[in-house]
Design a protein around this motif. Structure first.
Motif, mmCIF file in Angstrom:
data_model
loop_
_atom_site.group_PDB
_atom_site.id
_atom_site.type_symbol
_atom_site.label_atom_id
_atom_site.label_comp_id
_atom_site.label_asym_id
_atom_site.label_seq_id
_atom_site.Cartn_x
_atom_site.Cartn_y
_atom_site.Cartn_z
ATOM 1 N N UNK A 181 -38.395 48.504 -58.685
ATOM 2 C CA UNK A 181 -37.506 48.528 -57.502
ATOM 3 C C UNK A 181 -36.065 48.164 -57.814
ATOM 4 N N UNK A 182 -35.839 47.397 -58.880
ATOM 5 C CA UNK A 182 -34.468 47.023 -59.249
ATOM 6 C C UNK A 182 -34.218 47.416 -60.698
ATOM 7 N N UNK A 183 -32.950 47.767 -60.990
ATOM 8 C CA UNK A 183 -32.579 48.155 -62.344
ATOM 9 C C UNK A 183 -31.210 47.603 -62.681
ATOM 10 N N UNK A 184 -30.878 47.617 -63.969
ATOM 11 C CA UNK A 184 -29.645 46.985 -64.440
ATOM 12 C C UNK A 184 -28.637 48.028 -64.900
ATOM 13 N N UNK A 185 -27.400 47.813 -64.512
ATOM 14 C CA UNK A 185 -26.279 48.604 -65.013
ATOM 15 C C UNK A 185 -25.607 47.858 -66.162
ATOM 16 N N UNK A 186 -25.042 48.587 -67.098
ATOM 17 C CA UNK A 186 -24.286 47.982 -68.191
ATOM 18 C C UNK A 186 -22.971 48.733 -68.372
ATOM 19 N N UNK A 187 -21.889 47.961 -68.475
ATOM 20 C CA UNK A 187 -20.554 48.532 -68.636
ATOM 21 C C UNK A 187 -19.940 47.988 -69.922
ATOM 22 N N UNK A 188 -19.204 48.811 -70.615
ATOM 23 C CA UNK A 188 -18.392 48.390 -71.747
ATOM 24 C C UNK A 188 -16.938 48.655 -71.356
ATOM 25 N N UNK A 189 -16.178 47.577 -71.213
ATOM 26 C CA UNK A 189 -14.789 47.669 -70.770
ATOM 27 C C UNK A 189 -13.883 47.271 -71.932
ATOM 28 N N UNK A 190 -13.047 48.194 -72.359
ATOM 29 C CA UNK A 190 -12.127 47.909 -73.462
ATOM 30 C C UNK A 190 -10.724 47.638 -72.942
#
Length: 294
Positions: A181-190
């Protein structure tokens, strides 16, 4: 003479019909009864299949299992009906079954792929790695429409219908995007090397905390992840409901950019410095020549 032969033949045929009335009547009754048995059997198979499907769905059993079991019940009743119809017309069903078994064995050796798909379909229904309506990746990404005896039908994100043999599904990895029901987002910010680390961490956290769809109680991870060639890369990890995952990703990425721009923090792009060195010989040749006075 020919007229006499015709009359004689008609008389013999009439005599045969008179003497075999009971046999012909018996065959006619059996054939009609067989046809009636087949018609009734097909109707019963349809009614039982639909009723079983509705009962299973009413008990909140997965639609994939319901459709599969209903199909098995329907074909089983039809097979039993055909056997009864053949028996009615006097065909020895035991010998027919033996003959069908031999034919089935030969056909099985010739169509091993179909049998493996059938076995895979049974395994998919028993273990249920995915259900109708799940979005999965099995080498092809799409939403599960139905699981049949030999194949599974998907609908891709761009509206295409994809039919995948069950054997290929079992043999490959199955990624189910809809099970949890829940999932994770991942961001790479430079950002640029000139930016203050603490300020960047604070701004990124403020953007994440401002979005109500992010599940804060599941934890938000923000940290300096990499000192890359052209940028300092930060990682942001946060959780949200599976249905909000894509929209959360797009909105947070947009807000990261706006917030960094508003605070004059640059987001660099790969750069290359090129230095040109002139050889010493070229310098000597290019040196000016001064004339000496006589």
């Amino acid at each position: 003479m020919e007229d006499l032969n015709v009359v004689d033949g008609v008389n013999r045929a009439g005599s045969w019909l008179v003497h075999n009335q009971a046999l012909l009547l018996s065959y006619a009754v059996n054939i009609v009864a067989s046809i009636i048995i087949i018609i009734i059997g097909v109707l019963v198979a349809k009614v039982v299949s639909n009723a079983l499907n509705k009962v299973l769905k009413a008990r909140h059993i997965d639609a994939t299992v319901c459709d599969f079991l209903a199909a098995i019940a329907r074909y089983g009743i039809i097979a039993f009906t055909l056997t009864a119809a053949l028996n009615r017309v006097g065909v020895q069903t035991a010998s027919v079954i033996a003959l069908l078994g031999a034919i089935g064995l030969a056909a099985g050796l010739a169509v091993q792929g179909a049998l493996s798909n059938l076995a895979a379909g049974v395994l998919l229904v028993i273990f249920r790695p995915f259900r109708t309506g799940d979005f999965i990746d099995i080498g092809v990404m799409g939403t599960v429409q139905s699981v049949q005896i030999f194949s599974t039908t998907l609908k891709s994100a761009d509206g295409k219908t994809v039919v995948v043999p069950n054997g290929k599904i079992i043999a490959n990895n199955i990624i189910n995007f809809s099970r949890e029901p829940v999932r994770r987002n991942e961001f790479i910010i430079g950002v640029s090397y000139d930016a203050d680390v603490d300020q960047v961490l604070r701004l990124l956290r403020e953007v994440v905390e401002a979005d109500s769809r992010v599940l804060q109680d599941m934890g938000v991870q923000i940290g300096l992840n990499e000192l890359a060639a052209s940028s300092v890369n930060y990682v942001v990890r946060c959780w949200s409901n599976a249905g909000d995952l894509q929209n959360v990703y797009w909105d947070l990425m947009k807000n990261f950019k706006r917030t960094l721009d508003a605070n004059n923090i640059g987001i660099p792009y790969p750069q290359m410095d090129v230095h040109l060195h002139q050889p010493a010989e070229a310098k000597t040749e290019a040196a000016p020549v001064t004339a000496k006075p006589e």
